[in-house]
Design a protein around this motif. Structure first.
Motif, short mmCIF file in Angstrom:
data_model
loop_
_atom_site.label_atom_id
_atom_site.label_comp_id
_atom_site.label_asym_id
_atom_site.label_seq_id
_atom_site.Cartn_x
_atom_site.Cartn_y
_atom_site.Cartn_z
N LYS A 5 0.80 -1.22 0.00
CA LYS A 5 0.00 0.00 0.00
C LYS A 5 0.84 1.27 0.00
O LYS A 5 0.32 2.36 -0.20
CB LYS A 5 -0.93 0.01 1.21
N SER A 6 2.13 1.17 0.28
CA SER A 6 2.98 2.37 0.31
C SER A 6 4.40 1.99 -0.06
O SER A 6 4.79 0.82 0.03
CB SER A 6 2.95 3.02 1.70
N VAL A 7 5.17 3.01 -0.46
CA VAL A 7 6.57 2.82 -0.82
C VAL A 7 7.40 3.87 -0.08
O VAL A 7 7.09 5.07 -0.15
CB VAL A 7 6.80 2.97 -2.34
N ASN A 8 8.41 3.43 0.64
CA ASN A 8 9.28 4.35 1.36
C ASN A 8 10.49 4.73 0.50
O ASN A 8 10.94 3.94 -0.34
CB ASN A 8 9.78 3.72 2.66
N LEU A 9 10.98 5.93 0.69
CA LEU A 9 12.15 6.37 -0.06
C LEU A 9 13.43 5.72 0.45
O LEU A 9 14.37 5.50 -0.32
CB LEU A 9 12.28 7.90 0.03
N TYR A 10 13.48 5.41 1.75
CA TYR A 10 14.69 4.88 2.34
C TYR A 10 14.37 3.62 3.14
O TYR A 10 13.28 3.48 3.69
CB TYR A 10 15.35 5.91 3.25
N GLN A 11 15.34 2.74 3.21
CA GLN A 11 15.19 1.52 4.00
C GLN A 11 15.14 1.88 5.48
O GLN A 11 15.86 2.75 5.95
CB GLN A 11 16.35 0.58 3.73
N ALA A 12 14.29 1.18 6.22
CA ALA A 12 14.19 1.42 7.66
C ALA A 12 15.50 1.06 8.34
O ALA A 12 16.19 0.12 7.95
CB ALA A 12 13.06 0.60 8.24
N ALA A 13 15.85 1.82 9.36
CA ALA A 13 17.09 1.56 10.10
C ALA A 13 17.05 0.19 10.76
O ALA A 13 18.07 -0.51 10.85
CB ALA A 13 17.32 2.64 11.14
N SER A 81 -2.43 -12.38 4.47
CA SER A 81 -2.44 -11.56 5.67
C SER A 81 -1.30 -10.55 5.65
O SER A 81 -0.31 -10.71 4.92
CB SER A 81 -2.31 -12.44 6.92
N GLU A 82 -1.45 -9.50 6.44
CA GLU A 82 -0.38 -8.52 6.60
C GLU A 82 0.74 -9.14 7.44
O GLU A 82 0.51 -10.02 8.26
CB GLU A 82 -0.91 -7.27 7.31
#
Length: 224
Positions: A5-13, A81-82
């Motif tokens: 449902k969404s796309v982040n610009l950066y990988q999570a720490a 499932s999520e």
């Protein structure tokens, strides 16, 4: 799993419950099963129910047994499932840490040295000043090693030394892991952790204690 449902610009720490270092970690000597759904990256207590193997819960009283590390050991058979951070009831809880460095999300603005509290109803980790009284939570041995705002991933540890500050109960870690090496030049004496020599030996030589047993020197090994 469900459609993205969404796309982040950066990988999570990091993700809640991830290891934060390669320092030594200590775990319970036995594995447990989940007496109820267990949240990864939270604290657990040993169940009073007599079972084999023993069970852990996200609820309890007094000091928690330990912290649940995220190790991706539980299969999710529901492909629609999520993704969750839940270990279902009855599944193995294979990594309950007694000591170590981990990531958890900040529930408030966090400063270095704040204490980590365990919610006795949910097992959730929260931050507050060491020695303070928090409703429905108990203070643990873990401390914040990094600072951040609410929602940021914070490194917690109960491995590092904690020095009480002059102003009260909050630990002062401002000088932790700092050393002034600006005056280290030339020969480093043995008393200061050096070898006492200023040059490298020739090929095949080894560093040994001299005949007077008061220093080191390069020598060439002889045959047996």
């Amino acid at each position: 799993m469900a459609l993205q449902k969404s796309v982040n610009l950066y990988q999570a720490a990091a993700v809640q419950g991830d290891r934060a270092s390669q320092n030594p970690f200590v775990y319970t000597p036995q594995n447990y099963t989940a007496g109820a759904d267990i949240t990864v990256g939270s604290f657990v207590w040993e169940s009073a129910e007599a079972t084999d193997p023993k069970q852990v819960l996200n609820t309890g009283t007094g000091a928690p047994l330990g912290f649940v590390e995220r190790i991706l050991a539980v299969y999710n058979y529901d492909l629609t499932s999520e993704g969750t951070l839940i270990i279902p009831k009855g599944q193995n809880v294979t990594a309950v840490a007694l000591r170590g460095d981990f990531y958890i999300p900040a529930n408030t603005t966090v400063t270095v040295g704040m204490a980590v509290f365990a919610n006795t109803t949910t097992g959730a980790a929260t931050f507050a000043e060491a020695g303070s009284s928090q409703s429905g939570a108990v203070e643990t041995s873990w401390r914040a090693m990094t600072a951040g705002n609410e929602g940021d991933m914070i490194i917690i540890s109960n491995e590092a030394p904690v020095v009480a500050s002059s102003g009260g109960s909050s630990p002062d870690l401002s000088s932790y892991a700092k050393a002034d090496l600006s005056n280290v030049t030339g020969q480093l004496p043995i008393a200061n952790g050096g070898t006492g020599v200023t040059a490298v030996g020739t090929a095949g030589q080894v560093l040994t204690v001299n005949s007077g047993a008061d220093g080191t020197e390069w020598t060439t090994p002889t045959g047996a």
